[in-house]
Enzyme design. Structure first.
Site, PDB file in Angstrom:
ATOM      1  N   ASN A  72       0.853  -1.187   0.000  1.00 26.44           N
ATOM      2  CA  ASN A  72       0.000   0.000   0.000  1.00 26.44           C
ATOM      3  C   ASN A  72       0.891   1.239   0.000  1.00 26.44           C
ATOM      4  O   ASN A  72       1.732   1.411   0.886  1.00 26.44           O
ATOM      5  CB  ASN A  72      -0.910  -0.027   1.235  1.00 26.44           C
ATOM      6  CG  ASN A  72      -1.964   1.054   1.209  1.00 26.44           C
ATOM      7  OD1 ASN A  72      -1.658   2.206   0.932  1.00 26.44           O
ATOM      8  ND2 ASN A  72      -3.196   0.693   1.522  1.00 26.44           N
ATOM      9  N   HIS A 130      -5.515   3.811  -2.012  1.00 24.12           N
ATOM     10  CA  HIS A 130      -6.852   4.189  -1.558  1.00 24.12           C
ATOM     11  C   HIS A 130      -7.034   5.669  -1.868  1.00 24.12           C
ATOM     12  O   HIS A 130      -6.699   6.529  -1.052  1.00 24.12           O
ATOM     13  CB  HIS A 130      -6.997   3.918  -0.065  1.00 24.12           C
ATOM     14  CG  HIS A 130      -8.379   4.125   0.462  1.00 24.12           C
ATOM     15  ND1 HIS A 130      -8.862   3.438   1.550  1.00 24.12           N
ATOM     16  CD2 HIS A 130      -9.387   4.950   0.068  1.00 24.12           C
ATOM     17  CE1 HIS A 130     -10.100   3.825   1.798  1.00 24.12           C
ATOM     18  NE2 HIS A 130     -10.437   4.749   0.912  1.00 24.12           N
ATOM     19  N   HIS A 155      -4.434  -4.159   7.669  1.00 24.89           N
ATOM     20  CA  HIS A 155      -4.483  -3.044   8.613  1.00 24.89           C
ATOM     21  C   HIS A 155      -3.605  -3.345   9.820  1.00 24.89           C
ATOM     22  O   HIS A 155      -3.836  -4.295  10.553  1.00 24.89           O
ATOM     23  CB  HIS A 155      -5.907  -2.707   9.068  1.00 24.89           C
ATOM     24  CG  HIS A 155      -6.114  -1.222   9.219  1.00 24.89           C
ATOM     25  ND1 HIS A 155      -6.446  -0.407   8.163  1.00 24.89           N
ATOM     26  CD2 HIS A 155      -6.011  -0.410  10.287  1.00 24.89           C
ATOM     27  CE1 HIS A 155      -6.555   0.840   8.568  1.00 24.89           C
ATOM     28  NE2 HIS A 155      -6.284   0.875   9.857  1.00 24.89           N
ATOM     29  N   GLU A 204      -8.675   0.624  -3.502  1.00 26.26           N
ATOM     30  CA  GLU A 204      -9.631   0.583  -2.403  1.00 26.26           C
ATOM     31  C   GLU A 204     -10.452   1.860  -2.380  1.00 26.26           C
ATOM     32  O   GLU A 204      -9.964   2.931  -2.754  1.00 26.26           O
ATOM     33  CB  GLU A 204      -8.899   0.484  -1.060  1.00 26.26           C
ATOM     34  CG  GLU A 204      -7.999  -0.698  -0.899  1.00 26.26           C
ATOM     35  CD  GLU A 204      -7.274  -0.674   0.439  1.00 26.26           C
ATOM     36  OE1 GLU A 204      -6.836  -1.753   0.877  1.00 26.26           O
ATOM     37  OE2 GLU A 204      -7.153   0.418   1.039  1.00 26.26           O
TER      38      GLU A 204
END
Length: 246
Positions: free
Chosen positions: A8, A44, A198, A76
């Site tokens: 990410n 994201h 996460h 996302e």
């Protein structure tokens, strides 16, 4: 198959956005991550563009297509029409739908699948019709997996934030591992693929992989980027790939 790592890049983009400068480059760090063996890249793009900018998406799509055609792009976001248009323009291999309010600093809960059934079924059908795999962000609750499967999604992504928060409490960590294990097994029993993400780290990822050997993918940003301050991006990616082996 071993659990795969999607890096990410939000934290890299957030650091870049502190100044009106082009570094650190999201594209460059995405390339380093893929060269080091990451299976894919995750972003994201929030409506306020506080980290990933909309303009980053075609750059990363092109990076994967031209230099790493075996890698995957995962986008996302909350399924607003604006978000869906970004997705359709950039054609990720996977779309992960999250129930975030735009004001949230980060994702902190999964979908209420029963309450949002109509919305999710329609969006899942639309995205799958475009050839994209769809994953839905889910709390570690076995009782909700039937409703998740009813949306037609391909995978669920277990929200592992509470597990990450047990970094100094091994008893609580074991309790969350058990809960995530039961939730993941319930999803798998229904034919759903399983992702997770996460607050995962090199320390807490191996126990999760051992508890859920069917885990297909983890997307990791904050912990990996923090790790990279000490080990470099390539070194950090390799450390997390090793952790994915359990």
């Amino acid at each position: 198959m071993p659990c795969e790592l999607s890096v990410n890049l939000n934290a890299v983009a957030m650091l870049r956005n502190r100044r009106d400068l082009p570094w650190p480059s999201v594209e460059r760090f995405g390339r380093i991550a893929l060269e080091a063996g990451a299976h894919g890249l995750t972003v994201h793009p929030r409506p306020d563009q506080r980290h990933i900018r909309f303009s980053d998406l075609p750059v990363l799509r092109r990076l994967i297509d031209e230099e790493f055609p075996g890698a995957e792009f995962n986008i996302e976001g909350f399924p607003s029409e604006d978000f869906l248009q970004l997705v359709l323009a950039n054609r990720p291999e996977q779309v992960t739908l999250v129930p975030d309010d735009p004001s949230q600093p980060t994702s902190d809960h999964g979908w209420d699948f029963a309450a949002h059934a109509a919305l999710l079924k329609g969006v899942v059908e639309r995205l799958k019709g475009e050839g994209m795999r769809v994953s839905l962000f889910a709390d570690a609750d076995p009782s909700i997996m039937n409703a998740a499967a009813d949306t037609g999604c391909d995978r669920v992504e277990l929200y592992t934030g509470p597990y990450g928060g047990t970094h100094s409490d091994p008893v609580a960590a074991e309790a969350w591992l058990d809960r995530m294990g039961r939730a993941g097994n319930a999803a798998s029993a229904l034919g759903l693929g399983l992702n997770a993400g996460h607050d995962l780290t090199v320390a807490n990822l191996p126990p999760l992989v051992r508890r859920l050997p069917q885990l297909a993918e983890v997307s990791i940003g904050h912990g990996l980027t923090a790790d990279a301050l000490e080990f470099g991006m390539a070194g950090s990616v390799r450390r997390f790939i090793d952790a994915c082996a359990g």
